[in-house]
Scaffold this active site. Structure first.
Site, PDB file in Angstrom:
ATOM      1  N   ASP A   1     -45.869  21.253 -14.811  1.00 49.05           N
ATOM      2  CA  ASP A   1     -44.979  20.535 -15.715  1.00 49.05           C
ATOM      3  C   ASP A   1     -45.408  19.061 -15.730  1.00 49.05           C
ATOM      4  OD1 ASP A   1     -42.718  19.940 -17.309  1.00 49.05           O
ATOM      5  OD2 ASP A   1     -41.536  19.473 -15.524  1.00 49.05           O
ATOM      6  N   PHE A   2     -44.928  18.303 -16.718  1.00 47.62           N
ATOM      7  CA  PHE A   2     -45.303  16.884 -16.790  1.00 47.62           C
ATOM      8  C   PHE A   2     -44.208  15.986 -16.216  1.00 47.62           C
ATOM      9  CE2 PHE A   2     -45.633  12.753 -18.950  1.00 47.62           C
ATOM     10  CZ  PHE A   2     -46.909  12.386 -18.533  1.00 47.62           C
ATOM     11  N   ASP A   3     -43.106  15.795 -16.955  1.00 53.49           N
ATOM     12  CA  ASP A   3     -42.044  14.890 -16.503  1.00 53.49           C
ATOM     13  C   ASP A   3     -41.372  15.435 -15.242  1.00 53.49           C
ATOM     14  OD1 ASP A   3     -41.632  12.785 -18.826  1.00 53.49           O
ATOM     15  OD2 ASP A   3     -41.939  14.724 -19.791  1.00 53.49           O
TER      16      ASP A   3
ATOM     17  N   ASP B   1     -40.038  20.867 -12.162  1.00 54.93           N
ATOM     18  CA  ASP B   1     -38.794  20.357 -11.595  1.00 54.93           C
ATOM     19  C   ASP B   1     -37.557  20.713 -12.391  1.00 54.93           C
ATOM     20  OD1 ASP B   1     -39.522  18.510 -13.770  1.00 54.93           O
ATOM     21  OD2 ASP B   1     -37.796  17.357 -13.055  1.00 54.93           O
TER      22      ASP B   1
END
Length: 271
Positions: free
Chosen positions: A31-33, A216
């Site tokens: 995932d990124f953020d 997350d």
């Protein structure tokens, strides 16, 4: 696997390292953020720290590692922020994919663009009086950010988003809402999510490769469930960044711990 607290990854470090080393290759989906980049109040300010970028680039150069970044962000935005060659990108929760040099957009989602635009316009009018709210039109989907909204006003925003989408559905728009961390997602009601994107990316690699997903957000649970060894469609490993009930196997405390996890993958899959 029923949602429960995941094992701290470092307590099982040797077992994870053994699984990584035993696999002929690894699909490392991230995932990124909140995973590659810390969560920030302004989504436009999110950036990968240089030490994380270096590790992603190193993994991207390993022939036995396929790196993918899977995000709720629009594909073009995600690619600009990550900007690493030789990896796969899945934007808008997998509704947009770029891999093997080509781009694929879910056709059902494409047909919902106008409906998403109309909902965003209505929400802009209906929420104009709420301080801190941000409506992000991402083409195929939209995100209503409430991180900077006063806590006592968040329920009002949630009710307005839900009611506006329900109106659109009543008028024939195939849309739905999903909750995330300090966000409310507006999406096409199609059978596709981050988990399905991970399935597709795993189908592209040789048999025996180990798929892993690190994320997350609540939306990452779709990917964790796909990798569940008891009920998922793919035998893999899920890693939650943070602490809550989850279908992931393991957890890391915070985004800065992700760099050590990437080191673990790199050490196990040496050239």
């Amino acid at each position: 696997m029923q949602a429960t607290d995941a094992t701290p990854l470092w307590l099982a470090r040797e077992d994870v390292a053994d699984s990584l080393a035993a696999a002929p290759g690894v699909v490392c989906a991230l995932d990124f953020d909140g995973t590659l980049a810390p969560i920030v109040d302004d989504p436009d300010a999110a950036r990968m720290p240089p030490p994380v970028r270096e590790r992603v680039e190193r993994l991207a150069g390993r022939p036995s590692v396929d790196v993918a970044v899977v995000s709720g962000r629009e594909l073009a935005d995600l690619r600009d922020r990550v900007d690493v060659d030789g990896i796969a990108y899945a934007g808008n929760h997998g509704l947009e994919l770029r891999y093997d040099g080509g781009e694929v957009v879910n056709p059902q989602a494409r047909r919902c663009r106008d409906a998403v635009d109309r909902v965003c316009d209505r929400l802009a009018d209906r929420l104009a009086h709420v301080p801190g709210v941000e409506i992000e039109d991402k083409g195929l989907t939209a995100t209503v950010h409430v991180r900077q909204v006063p806590a006592e006003r968040v329920p009002e925003v949630e009710r307005t988003v839900r009611a506006t989408v329900e109106e659109a559905v009543a008028n024939g728009a195939p849309l739905e809402t999903r909750d995330g961390k300090a966000i409310r997602e507006i999406r096409p009601a199609v059978d596709w999510d981050k988990g399905r994107a991970v399935e597709l990316l795993t189908d592209e690699v040789p048999d025996g490769w180990l798929p892993m997903y690190v994320g997350d957000d609540v939306t990452d649970e779709d990917a964790f469930r796909v990798l569940d060894d008891e009920s998922g469609s793919v035998d893999g490993v899920g890693v939650l960044v943070g602490q809550r009930e989850t279908a992931a196997d393991y957890r890391l405390e915070e985004p800065r711990d992700v760099r050590e996890f990437l080191d673990l993958v790199a050490q196990a899959q040496r050239e």
